[in-house]
Design a protein around this motif. Structure first.
Motif, PDB file in Angstrom:
ATOM      1  N   PRO A   1     -26.918 -65.875  41.563  1.00 45.76           N
ATOM      2  CA  PRO A   1     -25.895 -64.919  41.601  1.00 45.76           C
ATOM      3  C   PRO A   1     -26.567 -63.710  42.377  1.00 45.76           C
ATOM      4  N   GLY A   2     -25.742 -63.150  43.792  1.00 46.28           N
ATOM      5  CA  GLY A   2     -26.364 -62.028  44.186  1.00 46.28           C
ATOM      6  C   GLY A   2     -27.549 -62.483  45.352  1.00 46.28           C
ATOM      7  N   ARG A   3     -28.034 -63.491  45.556  1.00 43.17           N
ATOM      8  CA  ARG A   3     -29.084 -63.948  46.582  1.00 43.17           C
ATOM      9  C   ARG A   3     -28.531 -64.240  47.919  1.00 43.17           C
ATOM     10  N   VAL A   4     -28.785 -63.877  48.928  1.00 42.77           N
ATOM     11  CA  VAL A   4     -28.275 -64.070  50.084  1.00 42.77           C
ATOM     12  C   VAL A   4     -29.493 -64.516  51.154  1.00 42.77           C
ATOM     13  N   LEU A   5     -29.367 -65.335  52.074  1.00 40.12           N
ATOM     14  CA  LEU A   5     -30.374 -65.887  52.855  1.00 40.12           C
ATOM     15  C   LEU A   5     -29.903 -65.143  54.063  1.00 40.12           C
ATOM     16  N   LEU A   6     -31.076 -64.412  54.383  1.00 43.94           N
ATOM     17  CA  LEU A   6     -31.063 -63.449  55.717  1.00 43.94           C
ATOM     18  C   LEU A   6     -31.525 -64.136  56.990  1.00 43.94           C
TER      19      LEU A   6
ATOM     20  N   PHE B   1     -40.296 -70.626  57.189  1.00 41.81           N
ATOM     21  CA  PHE B   1     -40.291 -69.463  56.677  1.00 41.81           C
ATOM     22  C   PHE B   1     -38.629 -69.405  56.355  1.00 41.81           C
ATOM     23  N   PHE B   2     -38.189 -68.672  54.927  1.00 45.80           N
ATOM     24  CA  PHE B   2     -37.009 -68.438  54.514  1.00 45.80           C
ATOM     25  C   PHE B   2     -36.779 -67.324  54.184  1.00 45.80           C
ATOM     26  N   LEU B   3     -36.097 -66.107  54.429  1.00 48.35           N
ATOM     27  CA  LEU B   3     -36.368 -64.998  54.072  1.00 48.35           C
ATOM     28  C   LEU B   3     -34.786 -64.507  53.120  1.00 48.35           C
ATOM     29  N   PHE B   4     -35.189 -64.456  51.932  1.00 50.28           N
ATOM     30  CA  PHE B   4     -33.772 -64.067  51.114  1.00 50.28           C
ATOM     31  C   PHE B   4     -33.996 -62.712  50.946  1.00 50.28           C
ATOM     32  N   ASN B   5     -32.806 -62.117  50.283  1.00 49.37           N
ATOM     33  CA  ASN B   5     -32.806 -60.622  50.119  1.00 49.37           C
ATOM     34  C   ASN B   5     -33.758 -60.252  48.785  1.00 49.37           C
ATOM     35  N   ASP B   6     -34.374 -61.236  48.166  1.00 51.15           N
ATOM     36  CA  ASP B   6     -35.329 -60.764  46.973  1.00 51.15           C
ATOM     37  C   ASP B   6     -36.476 -61.612  47.230  1.00 51.15           C
ATOM     38  N   ILE B   7     -36.620 -62.785  47.827  1.00 60.29           N
ATOM     39  CA  ILE B   7     -37.785 -63.472  47.935  1.00 60.29           C
ATOM     40  C   ILE B   7     -38.113 -64.186  49.246  1.00 60.29           C
ATOM     41  N   LEU B   8     -39.333 -64.459  49.578  1.00 65.53           N
ATOM     42  CA  LEU B   8     -39.542 -65.308  50.888  1.00 65.53           C
ATOM     43  C   LEU B   8     -40.219 -66.574  50.388  1.00 65.53           C
ATOM     44  N   VAL B   9     -39.737 -67.473  51.092  1.00 67.45           N
ATOM     45  CA  VAL B   9     -40.040 -69.139  50.701  1.00 67.45           C
ATOM     46  C   VAL B   9     -40.647 -69.446  51.872  1.00 67.45           C
TER      47      VAL B   9
ATOM     48  N   TRP C   1     -38.923 -60.175  62.080  1.00 65.35           N
ATOM     49  CA  TRP C   1     -39.466 -60.672  60.915  1.00 65.35           C
ATOM     50  C   TRP C   1     -40.088 -59.299  60.016  1.00 65.35           C
ATOM     51  N   ILE C   2     -40.592 -58.366  60.734  1.00 68.77           N
ATOM     52  CA  ILE C   2     -41.352 -57.408  59.772  1.00 68.77           C
ATOM     53  C   ILE C   2     -40.374 -56.220  59.176  1.00 68.77           C
ATOM     54  N   GLY C   3     -39.499 -56.168  60.175  1.00 66.24           N
ATOM     55  CA  GLY C   3     -38.235 -55.135  59.973  1.00 66.24           C
ATOM     56  C   GLY C   3     -37.132 -55.762  58.920  1.00 66.24           C
ATOM     57  N   HIS C   4     -36.937 -56.917  58.967  1.00 64.12           N
ATOM     58  CA  HIS C   4     -36.038 -57.446  57.894  1.00 64.12           C
ATOM     59  C   HIS C   4     -36.899 -57.419  56.591  1.00 64.12           C
ATOM     60  N   ILE C   5     -38.098 -58.053  56.696  1.00 66.99           N
ATOM     61  CA  ILE C   5     -38.786 -57.925  55.390  1.00 66.99           C
ATOM     62  C   ILE C   5     -39.055 -56.713  54.550  1.00 66.99           C
TER      63      ILE C   5
END
Length: 282
Positions: free
Chosen positions: A32-37, A55-63, A122-126
């Motif tokens: 809940p609340g997680r977004v794939l950015l 690489f996958f950037l989410f709003n709370d994790i990097l996969v 990538w840097i800006g979003h992370i």
């Protein structure tokens, strides 16, 4: 940011697609609340050579993981909480462009993007995700980071004694504290580094002396506070020399995965102008 995508059908489908690509070997990613950015291919500098990683950037994790078939099958999933991440932009080298380092307390590594624009995206979003995550949790930014491993090809001799020359018979090892490439004689010691592993890890002779001295000082101070009349008992927290190769696996996760990198273009294609390997959702 894309807060409007929280709990939407399109976001759920995107996350489900990522889970499907990793299959049973990956962890569930939908929360809940997680977004794939955003997502994309970056080159990760591993111990033996640079390798492609998705690489996958989410709003709370990097996969991230290894590519078997592009957009269809991935493996060796790694999940990094963004509140632990610090970034450092790096200069180009003869072999890699648009580089930066992803630093955490447990692991630090270098990646590169296909273009300067993609690197900045990538840097800006992370960094924005990290800022928001720290604000939401109330945590402070991480100040201690694991040292990145120096690639094998960076040196032909031990970086500590500077005497031993590596060959097919004289293998390279890595100090888990400083990341230097060292010979077996200069890395016979093992030390417990709780941030990295529950078991003692290979460290070079210099790092061992520094870590042991610091541990002795801390234990002496603690013993003095608890019982000034008793001598300090110093032991058990660190380990001495290891006899030979005691099963310590000196390969990084990426090196254990084998040499096959699946559906992946050549380095020339990766850096070709006009080709985008990353996409961010809005």
């Amino acid at each position: 940011m894309v807060d409007h995508l929280v709990n939407t059908e399109i976001n759920s489908k995107r996350i489900a697609a990522v889970e499907h690509c990793f299959g049973a070997s990956g962890q569930p990613l939908a929360l809940p609340g997680r977004v794939l950015l955003g997502e994309g291919v970056l080159t990760k500098e591993c111990r033996k050579k640079a390798k492609p990683r998705i690489f996958f950037l989410f709003n709370d994790i990097l996969v991230y993981g290894s590519i078997v078939l592009s957009k269809r099958k991935y493996r060796s999933q790694h999940i990094i909480p963004l509140e632990e991440v610090t970034l450092e932009q790096l200069p180009d080298t003869a072999e890699a462009k648009n580089r930066w380092m992803i630093k955490t307390a447990k692991k630090s590594f270098v990646v590169s993007a296909a273009s300067t624009t993609e690197r900045q995206e990538w840097i800006g979003h992370i960094e924005e995700c990290v800022r928001r995550q720290l604000l939401a949790t109330g945590h402070q930014p991480t100040t201690e980071h694991a040292a990145p491993w120096i690639p094998d090809k960076a040196t032909d001799i031990c970086m500590r004694c500077t005497q031993t020359r590596f060959s097919a018979l004289t293998r390279r090892h890595h100090c888990r504290k400083c990341g230097f490439v060292v010979c077996s004689e200069c890395s016979r010691e093992r030390f417990l580094l709780p941030r990295l592993s529950p078991k003692p890890l290979r460290v070079c002779s210099l790092c061992y002396r520094e870590l042991a001295a610091q541990k002795l000082k801390e234990e002496a101070e603690e013993q003095g506070r608890l019982s000034p009349q008793q001598p300090a008992h110093l032991g058990g927290a660190f380990y001495g020399a290891s006899s030979g190769d005691d099963g310590d696996d000196d390969d990084s996760d990426e090196d254990k995965e084998g040499s096959r990198d699946g559906d992946w273009p050549s380095r020339v294609q990766f850096y070709a102008s006009g080709v985008s390997w990353s996409a961010f959702h809005s």
